[in-house]
Each structure stands twice: as structure tokens, then as C-alpha cells.
Enzyme design. Structure first.
Site, short mmCIF file in Angstrom:
data_model
loop_
_atom_site.label_atom_id
_atom_site.label_comp_id
_atom_site.label_asym_id
_atom_site.label_seq_id
_atom_site.Cartn_x
_atom_site.Cartn_y
_atom_site.Cartn_z
N ASP A 134 -7.84 -5.95 -4.54
CA ASP A 134 -8.10 -5.54 -5.92
C ASP A 134 -9.36 -6.27 -6.40
O ASP A 134 -9.49 -7.49 -6.21
CB ASP A 134 -6.92 -5.93 -6.81
N ASP B 281 -10.60 -2.35 -10.33
CA ASP B 281 -9.84 -2.34 -11.57
C ASP B 281 -10.73 -1.95 -12.76
O ASP B 281 -11.90 -2.35 -12.83
CB ASP B 281 -9.26 -3.75 -11.80
N GLU C 170 -10.39 2.64 -10.57
CA GLU C 170 -9.50 2.95 -11.68
C GLU C 170 -10.41 3.17 -12.89
O GLU C 170 -10.68 2.26 -13.65
CB GLU C 170 -8.52 1.80 -11.94
N HIS D 270 1.54 -0.09 -9.44
CA HIS D 270 2.07 -1.25 -10.15
C HIS D 270 2.11 -1.07 -11.67
O HIS D 270 2.76 -1.85 -12.36
CB HIS D 270 1.21 -2.46 -9.82
N ASP D 271 1.42 -0.06 -12.18
CA ASP D 271 1.38 0.20 -13.63
C ASP D 271 2.25 1.38 -14.04
O ASP D 271 2.30 1.72 -15.22
CB ASP D 271 -0.07 0.50 -14.08
#
Length: 568
Positions: A100, A207, A265, A339-340
């Protein structure tokens, strides 16, 4: 669509959230040695790439997305030597590893920020975004503008040391870096990217990749929620004026020097704007996550405002994702969990005991037959579900949910109907649903840890766990394994093929065709608990290739039945 076979296009990616994956030392927190111990399992599923969520040193206010040192590992997760071993172990098994990349913000504990906040004249002052206060007619101090943080409240935090505010689009402990400063950008490239590429990683999930460039006026945002002091401000930071310049610079300076995979993202933006990030000729990123499907029924400005959806809405979301790259040199992604996001079986399937496995297989059939790079989140392959609806708010640990609940309760605490509705939405949509420990077996703590887990294990671990599925040919794990194998065997058709819905208005059945180079697939999915009539909407001769049931009556689709035919 350009059909050039590149490893990151053909790949199936397995995302690991380290805190909740596998604990090797009994301290209740997952760690890197725990991940290493399961590499054969991940390989056996048929995945090609591991995406490891943040494992950097961090105070863990936002589960590692608040980084205090890009070049160190969070001690509870392990050491740099452990990371070297993970990189080596992944490569030895023919898989690749991406990390990440969190570079919109750091932690307030990062040395860069400590220096920046120390004085207005510090050389790193301009590495973050500082602004003076605004004062009203009575002399009361206010933040520089009315921007709301993603985690509730003002996006500005007052710092007494220098009597100014710093911008934090997320938690107060996550100050935004100032990408306008070239020296800052160079430091980011060196510490966050080059350091890990030199260690041998294969790329990054980037991210908040559309947020680095802020509109420099820092004006007040329009009033969208009249009863709130703080307002959505995406127009001032999403797809900002220099964002593509920054991504091109990052690619030219670092990423282009490696055979790297990058997935962004980016968040919400029109197709035309999104394509600028991932068009091959633009040289920015390989692909990006599109949130149409995972956010269906929700308000993009507020995840806990949820109105529900119809199957036609879901079809439209899948259509938008599938058609995103048509006629372009861009690439895309397929995902229904991360994860979100909540667990997909609870969100889009049916998590009752009766239909949990079958609807999980239905969703696996859908996901494995869509074009783009496919992403599976830890536990998805065994059908982990949302946390029990009986759990109270006290069991939720995510900063996003906690802050939202507190603010909502302060406003509407006396309104039982509103509070019950909020808990219903938290039970469906909260990020914590994806963050409960992976259920490895039916022993205490689901085999995740010999100590007390940092977060409570889902109550259903005795029914849903890895050990009960890996050797069962009828399990969801085995169905995922088979689906990924078929996906590779028919990659022209499934990974690269065109997509067309045949029953747009049907609220119960989802039928579509995939087509490529003379091959044609016909997929039909019953999204209800009813038995429904099967009709061949294509007219061609159908040859059954893959299904989540043993098809006994071809004229009837049983509840949550899915079939994948080849059209002859």
C-alpha cells in the site's frame, strides 16, 4: 481494448490486512511471520499477487494508514528482515507482492511533521498544509474553511505551537502532505517508493490517488447538509489541478524503472477524468478501483446514508465498471470486498445458513467472469460474513464508524428511530466487517491467535473456517479455486472479453454475455430465494461449463443458482 498479455492484467490478487490475518506469536495481532506461514495456502487458491495493506511503522490510529516511518515496519507486525523473507517467499512460489502506498498524508508522529509543526520558519514547515485561523465578529477563532473530514468534524486541526491550523482530510492524526512543494515530493518518492522497490516488491496499491492536488484557494465548500457546520469538499481536492502532473512525475521518476503494477484508489470522478489516470499512453497508473458496485444504494458523500438498491441498480453498476475501458488503452479492476467494504455475501448475497454458501458461489461466478484484474479480500474465499447484528456499537473499533456514531448521537440521540436506522446501516456497511480476524479453524479464536485477538472474532467461526473447506470439493473455497482456474483457461473471454447485459430490466435474474475472438460465454445468475424459469435469451446452443449447483432441471433456476455456458 488492447489485448496485450501483461502479468498484472491476467492476475488474480489476494489482499491481506495484516492485523487480522494470522498471528504467529500469540499477542493477538496478525503479523508478517503469520502471513509467511500461509503462503502455500494463498498459492493453492490460484492467486498470483498478494496486496499487503500497510505494515509500516505507525501509531495505528487508522490501522496503519497513519504512517510514522515509511522505511520501518510496525513492531507488532515484525521487522524489515521479516519483510525480506516475505518478498523472497512470495517470489519463490511464483507470486508477486505489492504494498500500500499512502502518500496523501502521514502520521503526526512522522519526523517530517514534527519538524513542520515546530515553528513557522522550520525548513519542513511547507511540507504540510498550514493556514491561519478565521475570526468572527466576536473574535472567536474558527478553522480556515468549512471542509469536513472523511472521519467527521472539521478537516482542520488547531496547533497551539504556531497558532495555525493544519489540513487533515482524514483523522486529526493524519496531516495532509503539501504536494505543491517539489522537495516534499522528492522525499516521498525516495522514502515511500524507491526504498521498497529496491527491496524487491512488485508495485503498489496507491491510496487516495486522486487527492494530492488541492485547489489552492482553499475556499468554503457549498452547503450540502444545512444542519451541519462542516461540508463535503471533494471539488477542492478530488482530481485537483496538478494531480496528473504529479502522477506523471512519480511514474517518470520511479515507477517506470521497474516492471511494476500500480492500482489507484482514485475515488469518484467521471469516466473521462478517470481514464486520464489509467490510459496507457498517459503513463501514470496501470488501473484503478471503480466504486460503482460496492457503493450501490449508498450516498457517495456519506456511507451511512443508505437507501437500498434494486438488482437493476446493481446491474447498472456492473455495466459501468465493465464498459469503463471499452474503446480505450486503459485497464480496470473487479472487486466486491476490501478492507473498507463490508462482506459481499451479506451485502449482495444472502448470509443465512440456508443460502450463504450458494450465494457466495453465485458472487464468485459473477466476479470471476468479469473483465479486468480480479481482487479477492482475505476471508472472501471462505465466505466470511458481516459481524452479527446483535453486536452493539461497543464492539466496533474503526475510527470512521466511532466518530460518525458519536457525532450522530450528539444530534439525534433522543430519536430512537434515527438511532436504530443508523445501527442498521452500521451493521450493513461499517468497515469493521472486513476487519474481524480470519477464521482459520474451529478452535478458540478461530485459529487466528493463541492470545486474545485485538478485535473480537465473528461468532460464526465454527461454521465458516479455512480448515473445513480446503479439502471439501463442494466448499466455497473449492468453488473459488475452480473459478479462478477456468478464468485463466478462458482468459481471452473472461479477463479481456466484451460485456453485454441481456435482461437490463429484470429485477430477479442477471444475464449477460462475454465475447472475444470468436468465443462467447453466457452467464445467468438468480439473485433471489425463489425458483425461477430459465430462458435462453441469446438463442445460441448452450453448453454448460461451470455452475454453483448440479443442474438437474435446466428449465428452472433454483434460488441463488448461477450458470456459465459456452455458446456454440
Amino acid at each position: 481494448m488492447t489485448k496485450d498479455y501483461i502479468w498484472w492484467k491476467d492476475a488474480s490478487v489476494y489482499q491481506i490486512w495484516p492485523a487480522s490475518y494470522k498471528d504467529s506469536n500469540g499477542d493477538g495481532v496478525g503479523d508478517i511471520p503469520g502471513i509467511i506461514s500461509t503462503l502455500n495456502y494463498v498459492k493453492s487458491l490460484g492467486t498470483d499477487v498478494i496486496w499487503l495493506s500497510p505494515m509500516y511503522d505507525s501509531p495505528q490510529d487508522d490501522m496503519g494508514y497513519d504512517i510514522s516511518n515509511y522505511e520501518k515496519v510496525y513492531p507488532k507486525y515484525g521487522t524489515l528482515e521479516d519483510m525480506d523473507n516475505l518478498i523472497e517467499g512470495t517470489h519463490k512460489r511464483g507470486m508477486k507482492l505489492i504494498l500500500d502506498l499512502v502518500i496523501n498524508h502521514t502520521s503526526t508522529e512522522h519526523d517530517w511533521f514534527k519538524q513542520s509543526r515546530s515553528s513557522k520558519t522550520d525548513p519542513k514547515r511547507d511540507w504540510y498544509i498550514w493556514k491561519p485561523a478565521r475570526y468572527d465578529a466576536e473574535g472567536n477563532r474558527h478553522p480556515p474553511n468549512n471542509w469536513v473530514s472523511h472521519f467527521s468534524g472539521s478537516a482542520w486541526a488547531y496547533d497551539e505551537t504556531t497558532d495555525e491550523y493544519y489540513l487533515h482530510l482524514f483523522a486529526e492524526s493524519q496531516p495532509d502532505l503539501n504536494w505543491e512543494n517539489e522537495e516534499t515530493r522528492k522525499a516521498i518518492y525516495k522514502s515511500a517508493l524507491s526504498f521498497w522497490f529496491e527491496k524487491g516488491i512488485d508495485g503498489f496499491r496507491i491510496d487516495t490517488a486522486g487527492m494530492y492536488s488541492k485547489v489552492q484557494s482553499f475556499s468554503d465548500a457549498p452547503i450540502v447538509f444545512p444542519d451541519s457546520e462542516w461540508q463535503p469538499c471533494q471539488k477542492y481536492f478530488q482530481n485537483g489541478p496538478r494531480i496528473h502532473e504529479f502522477h506523471k512525475e512519480m511514474f517518470a521518476s520511479v515507477t517506470s524503472k521497474y516492471d511494476a503494477m500500480t492500482v489507484g484508489e482514485v475515488g469518484h470522478s467521471p469516466r473521462e477524468d478517470s481514464l486520464k489516470y489509467v490510459s496507457a499512453k498517459e503513463k501514470e497508473m496501470n488501473m484503478m478501483f471503480l466504486f460503482d458496485a460496492v457503493e450501490v444504494g449508498s450516498n457517495p458523500s456519506d456511507r451511512f446514508i443508505y437507501d437500498g438498491y434494486k438488482l437493476t441498480d446493481f446491474k447498472k453498476a456492473v455495466q459501468n465498471q465493465s464498459s469503463f475501458i471499452e474503446g480505450t488503452d486503459a485497464w480496470s479492476t473487479v472487486f466486491y470486498e476490501n478492507h473498507d467494504q463490508p462482506r459481499s455475501i451479506t451485502r449482495f448475497g444472502n448470509d443465512s445458513n440456508k443460502y450463504r454458501v450458494k450465494s457466495g458461489k453465485l458472487l464468485a461466478l459473477l466476479q470471476s467472469t468479469l473483465s479486468g484484474t480480479l481482487y479477492i479480500y482475505q476471508g472472501q474465499e471462505i465466505g466470511m460474513t458481516n459481524l452479527p447484528r446483535s453486536w452493539s456499537i461497543d464492539e466496533y473499533l474503526d475510527i470512521n464508524t466511532i466518530n460518525y456514531y458519536k457525532e450522530f448521537k450528539a444530534k439525534y440521540g433522543d430519536n430512537k428511530e434515527k438511532m436504530d436506522k443508523l445501527m442498521d446501516n452500521i451493521n450493513l456497511l461499517a468497515r469493521d466487517h472486513a476487519r474481524s480476524p480470519v477464521q482459520w479453524d474451529d478452535t478458540e479464536n478461530a485459529g487466528f491467535s493463541t492470545g486474545k485477538p485485538w478485535m473480537r472474532v465473528n461468532d460464526n467461526y465454527k461454521e465458516i473456517n479455512v480448515a473445513s473447506q480446503v479439502n471439501d470439493p463442494n466448499s466455497l473455497f473449492s468453488f473459488w479455486k475452480q473459478s479462478l482456474k477456468i478464468r485463466k483457461e478462458y482468459k481471452d473471454l473472461l479477463i479481456y472479453g466484451s460485456f453485454k447485459i441481456l435482461d437490463n430490466e429484470n429485477q430477479k435474474i442477471f444475464t449477460y454475455v462475454k465475447e472475444a475472438a470468436g468465443q462467447k460465454a453466457y452467464i445467468v445468475l438468480n439473485f433471489t430465494s425463489e425458483s425461477l424459469k430459465f430462458e435462453n435469451l441469446d438463442g445460441g446452443k448452450l453448453e454448460l461449463l461451470h455452475s454453483n449447483v448440479n443442474v438437474e432441471d435446466e428449465g428452472t433456476l433454483s434460488p441463488y443458482e448461477g450458470r456459465f455456458y459456452l455458446i456454440k
